[in-house]
Design a protein around this motif. Structure first.
Motif, PDB file in Angstrom:
ATOM      1  N   ARG A   1       0.616  -1.068   0.067  1.00  0.00           N
ATOM      2  CA  ARG A   1       0.051  -0.097  -0.082  1.00  0.00           C
ATOM      3  C   ARG A   1       1.042   1.351  -0.164  1.00  0.00           C
ATOM      4  O   ARG A   1       0.534   2.409  -0.594  1.00  0.00           O
ATOM      5  CB  ARG A   1      -1.026  -0.015   1.353  1.00  0.00           C
ATOM      6  N   PHE A   2       1.927   1.119   0.587  1.00  0.00           N
ATOM      7  CA  PHE A   2       2.775   2.329   0.786  1.00  0.00           C
ATOM      8  C   PHE A   2       4.144   2.310  -0.056  1.00  0.00           C
ATOM      9  O   PHE A   2       4.953   1.255   0.370  1.00  0.00           O
ATOM     10  CB  PHE A   2       2.950   2.887   2.114  1.00  0.00           C
ATOM     11  N   LYS A   3       4.583   3.607  -0.713  1.00  0.00           N
ATOM     12  CA  LYS A   3       5.774   3.378  -1.557  1.00  0.00           C
ATOM     13  C   LYS A   3       6.982   3.588  -0.526  1.00  0.00           C
ATOM     14  O   LYS A   3       7.926   2.989  -0.786  1.00  0.00           O
ATOM     15  CB  LYS A   3       5.818   4.489  -2.492  1.00  0.00           C
ATOM     16  N   HIS A   4       6.677   4.251   0.561  1.00  0.00           N
ATOM     17  CA  HIS A   4       7.594   4.462   1.601  1.00  0.00           C
ATOM     18  C   HIS A   4       7.028   4.082   3.024  1.00  0.00           C
ATOM     19  O   HIS A   4       6.139   4.842   3.315  1.00  0.00           O
ATOM     20  CB  HIS A   4       8.524   5.791   1.594  1.00  0.00           C
ATOM     21  N   ILE A   5       7.954   3.670   3.995  1.00  0.00           N
ATOM     22  CA  ILE A   5       7.798   3.167   5.340  1.00  0.00           C
ATOM     23  C   ILE A   5       8.737   3.587   6.260  1.00  0.00           C
ATOM     24  O   ILE A   5       9.814   3.116   5.870  1.00  0.00           O
ATOM     25  CB  ILE A   5       7.134   1.769   5.399  1.00  0.00           C
ATOM     26  N   VAL A   6       8.406   4.453   7.382  1.00  0.00           N
ATOM     27  CA  VAL A   6       9.575   4.705   8.332  1.00  0.00           C
ATOM     28  C   VAL A   6       9.073   4.023   9.367  1.00  0.00           C
ATOM     29  O   VAL A   6       8.110   4.276  10.101  1.00  0.00           O
ATOM     30  CB  VAL A   6       9.509   6.008   8.276  1.00  0.00           C
ATOM     31  N   LEU A   7      10.029   3.259  10.148  1.00  0.00           N
ATOM     32  CA  LEU A   7       9.799   2.649  11.402  1.00  0.00           C
ATOM     33  C   LEU A   7      10.727   3.571  12.325  1.00  0.00           C
ATOM     34  O   LEU A   7      11.887   3.618  12.404  1.00  0.00           O
ATOM     35  CB  LEU A   7      10.021   1.553  11.478  1.00  0.00           C
TER      36      LEU A   7
ATOM     37  N   VAL B   1      14.346  -4.691   6.770  1.00  0.00           N
ATOM     38  CA  VAL B   1      14.995  -3.771   5.961  1.00  0.00           C
ATOM     39  C   VAL B   1      15.634  -3.978   4.575  1.00  0.00           C
ATOM     40  O   VAL B   1      15.600  -3.695   3.690  1.00  0.00           O
ATOM     41  CB  VAL B   1      15.907  -2.512   6.734  1.00  0.00           C
ATOM     42  N   SER B   2      16.349  -5.268   4.986  1.00  0.00           N
ATOM     43  CA  SER B   2      16.999  -5.834   3.905  1.00  0.00           C
ATOM     44  C   SER B   2      16.304  -6.400   2.860  1.00  0.00           C
ATOM     45  O   SER B   2      16.661  -6.716   1.647  1.00  0.00           O
ATOM     46  CB  SER B   2      18.033  -6.940   4.249  1.00  0.00           C
ATOM     47  N   GLN B   3      14.988  -6.906   3.244  1.00  0.00           N
ATOM     48  CA  GLN B   3      13.977  -7.387   2.432  1.00  0.00           C
ATOM     49  C   GLN B   3      13.137  -6.344   1.600  1.00  0.00           C
ATOM     50  O   GLN B   3      12.677  -6.725   0.375  1.00  0.00           O
ATOM     51  CB  GLN B   3      12.931  -8.182   2.985  1.00  0.00           C
ATOM     52  N   HIS B   4      13.064  -5.191   1.930  1.00  0.00           N
ATOM     53  CA  HIS B   4      12.187  -4.033   1.495  1.00  0.00           C
ATOM     54  C   HIS B   4      13.415  -2.982   1.202  1.00  0.00           C
ATOM     55  O   HIS B   4      13.040  -1.861   1.674  1.00  0.00           O
ATOM     56  CB  HIS B   4      11.358  -3.913   2.052  1.00  0.00           C
ATOM     57  N   PRO B   5      14.556  -3.134   0.515  1.00  0.00           N
ATOM     58  CA  PRO B   5      15.395  -1.881   0.462  1.00  0.00           C
ATOM     59  C   PRO B   5      14.981  -0.764  -0.445  1.00  0.00           C
ATOM     60  O   PRO B   5      14.111  -0.832  -1.208  1.00  0.00           O
ATOM     61  CB  PRO B   5      16.755  -2.750  -0.467  1.00  0.00           C
ATOM     62  N   GLY B   6      15.188   0.381   0.295  1.00  0.00           N
ATOM     63  CA  GLY B   6      14.597   1.534  -0.378  1.00  0.00           C
ATOM     64  C   GLY B   6      13.021   1.876  -0.158  1.00  0.00           C
ATOM     65  O   GLY B   6      12.415   2.855  -0.438  1.00  0.00           O
ATOM     66  N   GLN B   7      12.563   1.083   0.576  1.00  0.00           N
ATOM     67  CA  GLN B   7      11.148   1.134   0.858  1.00  0.00           C
ATOM     68  C   GLN B   7      10.823   1.363   2.158  1.00  0.00           C
ATOM     69  O   GLN B   7      10.135   2.187   2.910  1.00  0.00           O
ATOM     70  CB  GLN B   7      10.307  -0.119   0.248  1.00  0.00           C
TER      71      GLN B   7
END
Length: 246
Positions: free
Chosen positions: A133-139, A159-165
């Motif tokens: 749903r979201f192009k970028h996610i910040v935790l 993070v490694s599974q979704h680099p850049g996202q």
């Protein structure tokens, strides 16, 4: 009316002297990432229970909870003493509306937590929905001391599974720590340090979830509202979705 499942503790992970995780084997339980159940143990005067969010993703064989020990608490000191093989009560069904189904779409998703409030976000990030749903996610995880930054390896894996996202940002308020910011969350947002560090805008096209310390939630919500963001309600969708942990 809640029903009680008698589960067996399979593992206790001690992050610090007063921060720990409990895993209990139940077989798959239906719930939505972000929801909570009640944990219970039998005390001298009967069942003692309290609500805790599930850290694990739905349909796991084990249910997992991140717990901070309250020195004069009725339940958390008892939970900390549990060892594999001990029994623990888990309420069914799971409850709560702090779930992505209740969050409107946006340009980015900010998952902001203090302390054990990171728990429901870990459950969400183990599912496909936020990445779909979201192009970028910040935790964002804020703690007092670096030792309280639990689940670092799990988060590193996300993070490694979704680099850049997916971007992870630690905040440690009481001591310097490599890569971490050192101030209260509302101050970091107000000064734009958090946004700059994460490389993401925080505006009326963002969705923000807040979980943890009530004072953090109150103060952060106030700052976000000065930036034009509004509380998200079913009848009036907005940008800020909250879950207070006590």
């Amino acid at each position: 009316m809640a029903q009680w499942l008698n589960a067996t503790v399979s593992e206790t992970i001690y992050w610090t002297s007063n921060l720990f995780s409990i895993k209990a084997k139940t077989g798959p339980l239906p719930f939505i990432a972000g929801q909570f159940v009640r944990l219970a143990v039998e005390g001298p005067e009967g069942r003692i229970q309290r609500a805790y969010s599930l850290v694990n993703p739905p349909e796991s064989e084990h249910q997992e909870f991140l717990i901070s020990t309250v020195a004069d608490g009725l339940l958390s000191p008892l939970l900390q003493q549990l060892t594999p093989g001990d029994s623990i009560g888990i309420s069914q069904p799971a409850s709560g509306f702090f779930i992505l189904d209740e969050v409107p779409n946006g340009d980015n998703l900010w998952l902001i937590a203090t302390g054990t409030g990171i728990g429901p976000y870990l459950s969400m990030l183990a599912t496909a929905e936020p990445y779909r749903r979201f192009k970028h996610i910040v935790l964002v995880h804020s703690v007092s001391n670096a030792a309280d930054l639990a689940y670092k390896e799990l988060i590193k894996g996300f993070v490694s599974q979704h680099p850049g996202q997916l971007h992870y940002q630690a905040i440690v308020t009481r001591e310097p720590h490599p890569g971490a910011l050192q101030d209260r969350i509302p101050n970091l947002i107000n000064s734009h340090q958090l946004q700059q560090q994460c490389g993401q805008l925080l505006n009326t096209k963002s969705q923000v979830m807040l979980c943890g310390n009530p004072q953090m939630i109150t103060d952060t919500k106030a700052i976000l509202e000065t930036m034009g963001l509004t509380k998200n309600l079913r009848r009036t969708p907005g940008n800020i979705t909250v879950e207070q942990y006590w």
